[in-house]
Design a protein around this motif. Sequence first.
Motif, PDB file in Angstrom:
ATOM      1  N   ILE A   1      38.077  49.491  43.852  1.00 13.29           N
ATOM      2  CA  ILE A   1      36.987  48.934  44.673  1.00 13.29           C
ATOM      3  C   ILE A   1      37.128  47.419  44.806  1.00 13.29           C
ATOM      4  CG2 ILE A   1      34.472  48.689  44.894  1.00 13.29           C
ATOM      5  CD1 ILE A   1      35.683  51.578  45.354  1.00 13.29           C
ATOM      6  N   ALA A   2      37.438  46.748  43.696  1.00 12.88           N
ATOM      7  CA  ALA A   2      37.604  45.279  43.736  1.00 12.88           C
ATOM      8  C   ALA A   2      38.744  44.906  44.675  1.00 12.88           C
ATOM      9  CB  ALA A   2      37.878  44.743  42.329  1.00 12.88           C
ATOM     10  N   GLU A   3      39.818  45.702  44.634  1.00  7.43           N
ATOM     11  CA  GLU A   3      40.972  45.446  45.492  1.00  7.43           C
ATOM     12  C   GLU A   3      40.615  45.642  46.971  1.00  7.43           C
ATOM     13  OE1 GLU A   3      42.477  46.333  41.423  1.00  7.43           O
ATOM     14  OE2 GLU A   3      40.899  47.153  42.703  1.00  7.43           O
ATOM     15  N   LEU A   4      39.833  46.690  47.248  1.00 12.79           N
ATOM     16  CA  LEU A   4      39.401  46.935  48.629  1.00 12.79           C
ATOM     17  C   LEU A   4      38.514  45.788  49.126  1.00 12.79           C
ATOM     18  CD1 LEU A   4      39.180  48.768  51.146  1.00 12.79           C
ATOM     19  CD2 LEU A   4      37.251  49.914  50.040  1.00 12.79           C
ATOM     20  N   ILE A   5      37.588  45.352  48.275  1.00 16.03           N
ATOM     21  CA  ILE A   5      36.696  44.234  48.639  1.00 16.03           C
ATOM     22  C   ILE A   5      37.524  42.980  48.921  1.00 16.03           C
ATOM     23  CG2 ILE A   5      34.949  42.632  47.718  1.00 16.03           C
ATOM     24  CD1 ILE A   5      33.715  45.239  48.717  1.00 16.03           C
ATOM     25  N   GLY A   6      38.605  42.792  48.156  1.00 13.41           N
ATOM     26  CA  GLY A   6      39.495  41.645  48.381  1.00 13.41           C
ATOM     27  C   GLY A   6      40.076  41.664  49.788  1.00 13.41           C
ATOM     28  N   LEU A   7      40.500  42.862  50.235  1.00 11.44           N
ATOM     29  CA  LEU A   7      41.048  42.998  51.597  1.00 11.44           C
ATOM     30  C   LEU A   7      39.959  42.763  52.651  1.00 11.44           C
ATOM     31  CD1 LEU A   7      43.421  46.112  51.280  1.00 11.44           C
ATOM     32  CD2 LEU A   7      44.094  43.736  51.530  1.00 11.44           C
ATOM     33  N   ILE A   8      38.750  43.306  52.384  1.00 11.36           N
ATOM     34  CA  ILE A   8      37.627  43.118  53.324  1.00 11.36           C
ATOM     35  C   ILE A   8      37.304  41.628  53.455  1.00 11.36           C
ATOM     36  CG2 ILE A   8      35.155  43.537  53.705  1.00 11.36           C
ATOM     37  CD1 ILE A   8      35.554  46.300  52.335  1.00 11.36           C
ATOM     38  N   ARG A   9      37.246  40.946  52.309  1.00 12.43           N
ATOM     39  CA  ARG A   9      36.953  39.498  52.301  1.00 12.43           C
ATOM     40  C   ARG A   9      37.923  38.740  53.210  1.00 12.43           C
ATOM     41  NH1 ARG A   9      33.949  36.973  48.356  1.00 12.43           N
ATOM     42  NH2 ARG A   9      33.234  38.244  46.609  1.00 12.43           N
ATOM     43  N   GLY A  10      39.210  39.038  53.060  1.00  9.77           N
ATOM     44  CA  GLY A  10      40.244  38.336  53.822  1.00  9.77           C
ATOM     45  C   GLY A  10      40.082  38.487  55.327  1.00  9.77           C
ATOM     46  N   HIS A  11      39.466  39.615  55.746  1.00 15.80           N
ATOM     47  CA  HIS A  11      39.310  39.884  57.176  1.00 15.80           C
ATOM     48  C   HIS A  11      38.001  39.377  57.766  1.00 15.80           C
ATOM     49  CE1 HIS A  11      42.806  42.304  58.345  1.00 15.80           C
ATOM     50  NE2 HIS A  11      42.823  42.719  57.102  1.00 15.80           N
ATOM     51  N   VAL A  12      36.892  39.566  57.026  1.00 11.72           N
ATOM     52  CA  VAL A  12      35.591  39.301  57.668  1.00 11.72           C
ATOM     53  C   VAL A  12      34.904  37.999  57.225  1.00 11.72           C
ATOM     54  CG1 VAL A  12      35.166  41.743  58.112  1.00 11.72           C
ATOM     55  CG2 VAL A  12      34.207  40.712  56.050  1.00 11.72           C
ATOM     56  N   PHE A  13      35.425  37.377  56.153  1.00  6.49           N
ATOM     57  CA  PHE A  13      34.776  36.143  55.710  1.00  6.49           C
ATOM     58  C   PHE A  13      35.689  34.940  55.899  1.00  6.49           C
ATOM     59  CE2 PHE A  13      32.606  39.365  52.890  1.00  6.49           C
ATOM     60  CZ  PHE A  13      31.417  39.352  53.588  1.00  6.49           C
ATOM     61  N   ASN A  14      36.261  34.840  57.101  1.00  5.11           N
ATOM     62  CA  ASN A  14      37.151  33.696  57.350  1.00  5.11           C
ATOM     63  C   ASN A  14      36.433  32.562  58.079  1.00  5.11           C
ATOM     64  OD1 ASN A  14      36.885  35.110  59.707  1.00  5.11           O
ATOM     65  ND2 ASN A  14      39.003  35.863  59.739  1.00  5.11           N
ATOM     66  N   ASP A  15      35.093  32.674  58.184  1.00  7.33           N
ATOM     67  CA  ASP A  15      34.311  31.599  58.836  1.00  7.33           C
ATOM     68  C   ASP A  15      33.510  30.828  57.786  1.00  7.33           C
ATOM     69  OD1 ASP A  15      32.645  33.711  58.236  1.00  7.33           O
ATOM     70  OD2 ASP A  15      31.347  33.444  59.985  1.00  7.33           O
ATOM     71  N   TYR A  16      34.110  30.668  56.594  1.00  5.60           N
ATOM     72  CA  TYR A  16      33.428  29.970  55.494  1.00  5.60           C
ATOM     73  C   TYR A  16      34.108  28.632  55.223  1.00  5.60           C
ATOM     74  CZ  TYR A  16      30.202  33.666  54.224  1.00  5.60           C
ATOM     75  OH  TYR A  16      29.151  34.562  54.227  1.00  5.60           O
ATOM     76  N   ILE A  17      33.326  27.716  54.665  1.00  8.32           N
ATOM     77  CA  ILE A  17      33.831  26.365  54.390  1.00  8.32           C
ATOM     78  C   ILE A  17      33.489  25.983  52.946  1.00  8.32           C
ATOM     79  CG2 ILE A  17      31.711  25.296  55.314  1.00  8.32           C
ATOM     80  CD1 ILE A  17      33.413  23.019  56.376  1.00  8.32           C
ATOM     81  N   GLN A  18      34.426  25.316  52.295  1.00 10.37           N
ATOM     82  CA  GLN A  18      34.227  24.810  50.933  1.00 10.37           C
ATOM     83  C   GLN A  18      33.769  23.357  51.093  1.00 10.37           C
ATOM     84  OE1 GLN A  18      35.193  27.251  48.311  1.00 10.37           O
ATOM     85  NE2 GLN A  18      34.166  25.724  47.074  1.00 10.37           N
ATOM     86  N   CYS A  19      32.610  22.967  50.526  1.00 11.38           N
ATOM     87  CA  CYS A  19      32.126  21.598  50.748  1.00 11.38           C
ATOM     88  C   CYS A  19      31.264  21.091  49.586  1.00 11.38           C
ATOM     89  CB  CYS A  19      31.329  21.526  52.049  1.00 11.38           C
ATOM     90  SG  CYS A  19      29.926  22.665  52.087  1.00 11.38           S
ATOM     91  N   GLU A  20      30.999  19.801  49.645  1.00  8.96           N
ATOM     92  CA  GLU A  20      30.096  19.176  48.668  1.00  8.96           C
ATOM     93  C   GLU A  20      29.073  18.385  49.479  1.00  8.96           C
ATOM     94  OE1 GLU A  20      30.569  16.891  44.404  1.00  8.96           O
ATOM     95  OE2 GLU A  20      32.365  17.593  45.459  1.00  8.96           O
ATOM     96  N   ILE A  21      27.775  18.585  49.181  1.00  8.85           N
ATOM     97  CA  ILE A  21      26.727  17.935  49.984  1.00  8.85           C
ATOM     98  C   ILE A  21      25.647  17.342  49.076  1.00  8.85           C
ATOM     99  CG2 ILE A  21      27.089  19.417  52.017  1.00  8.85           C
ATOM    100  CD1 ILE A  21      24.646  21.086  51.130  1.00  8.85           C
ATOM    101  N   LEU A  22      24.945  16.366  49.620  1.00 13.82           N
ATOM    102  CA  LEU A  22      23.822  15.753  48.911  1.00 13.82           C
ATOM    103  C   LEU A  22      22.570  15.988  49.757  1.00 13.82           C
ATOM    104  CD1 LEU A  22      23.042  13.972  46.424  1.00 13.82           C
ATOM    105  CD2 LEU A  22      23.276  11.995  47.935  1.00 13.82           C
TER     106      LEU A  22
END
Length: 425
Positions: free
Chosen positions: A353-374
């Motif tokens: 299941i974790a492996e499947l979720i990893g593949l799903i993540r790679g496909h559908v969550f590519n509109d995310y950004i890593q950031c630091e904000i105040l």
Amino acid sequence: METETVQQKAVIVGVQLQTDKDFAYSMEELRNLAAACELEVVGELSQKSSRINPSHYIGTGKITELSALMEAHDAPVVIFNDELSPSQIRNLESALDRQVIDRTVLILNIFAERAKTKEAQLQVEVAQLQYMLPRLTGMRESLGRQGGGAGLKNRGAGETKLELDRRRIEERITALQLELQTQVARRQIQRKQRRKNEVPVVCLVGYTNTGKSSLMNTLVDTFHPGSEKGVLAKDMLFATLETSVRSIELPDHKTFLLTDTVGFVSQLPHHLVKAFRSTLEEVTEADLLIHVADISDPQVSQHMTVTEETLKALGADGIPAVIAYNKADLTDLPYPVVAENSVTLSAKQQSGIAELIGLIRGHVFNDYIQCEILVPFDRGSVVSYFNEHADVQSVSYEEEGTRLKLECRIADYERFKDDFIAIPQ
């Protein structure tokens, strides 16, 4: 005291054309379809031919052989491996004096038996009536049709009844289709709402009985234990006819909608595909398809081909797909194993299941950004929003406000960018 239901005996018949490489498999599947309709297959007859006999489906010699086979087994029903024309049904019933049914009728009956929701029941009834309409002519003789001249008076009782039946069926189909339109409209509103919320949609597709519903239940149990939001999962053909949608929220607040659809089967009757189009169209709205295949089934490659062909017919062949080779626990294969775009897993053992979720993540969550904000202290609602909808990795409090290190959707970053100060990384 309960009495056991006595299964009706049936003989199955198929014609193997020169181009048909999967004939043995399709006959085996016909047996399974018959078993799902509580028919006991007691005999089998096949014929190799360059074409289907247009009048009787099989040749005259084979009809004599079939008659003797049914007599020997005392079988009142004969099932043909293809959809029969109205004239073929009429000619076969006349020659055999037995009930004649085809593959389409078996599938329609199974769907009728399994349909639970209002929409599925309406869809099945439309498909059954559309199948029946051209075949009413086969009833003419039994309705005692007489020759007719001009005008209604000279028409036989059978002919009049035939027209009344046809009209009734056509009126019923129209009424059902109007009712279905309201159901479809409601579904489209739900789809629009989902798109508005910008939640990715992941759709489970595959052959019937490959474990799609079991996989959905495992995903729901993994991320929402105790929610009791599971769907019916049974080891039988077409256990699921309804489209079920469940929201899956991952530990880092990423959310996607998981959709379970009706399973496919080879030679799925066109009446059904047409009637279930609104349900099957859920597939075309998906951001990602998870093609679930039963790796323990010797016919897995044929099943996958049928699924791919059905997706193409629905116009969903361009959607990105991940293959989930399920039921690995029934084989000697190692699992969980991840390849480039597939995972070998076992929904039953909750492994992979974790492996499947990893593949799903790679496909559908590519509109995310890593950031630091105040975020200034007077914008506390923004901090609350990100705590709920983003993956907040660290929080610290400074003179000017709350400092967050997080991963969030680009859309959310853009939405609140006037409410915080971006810290360069």
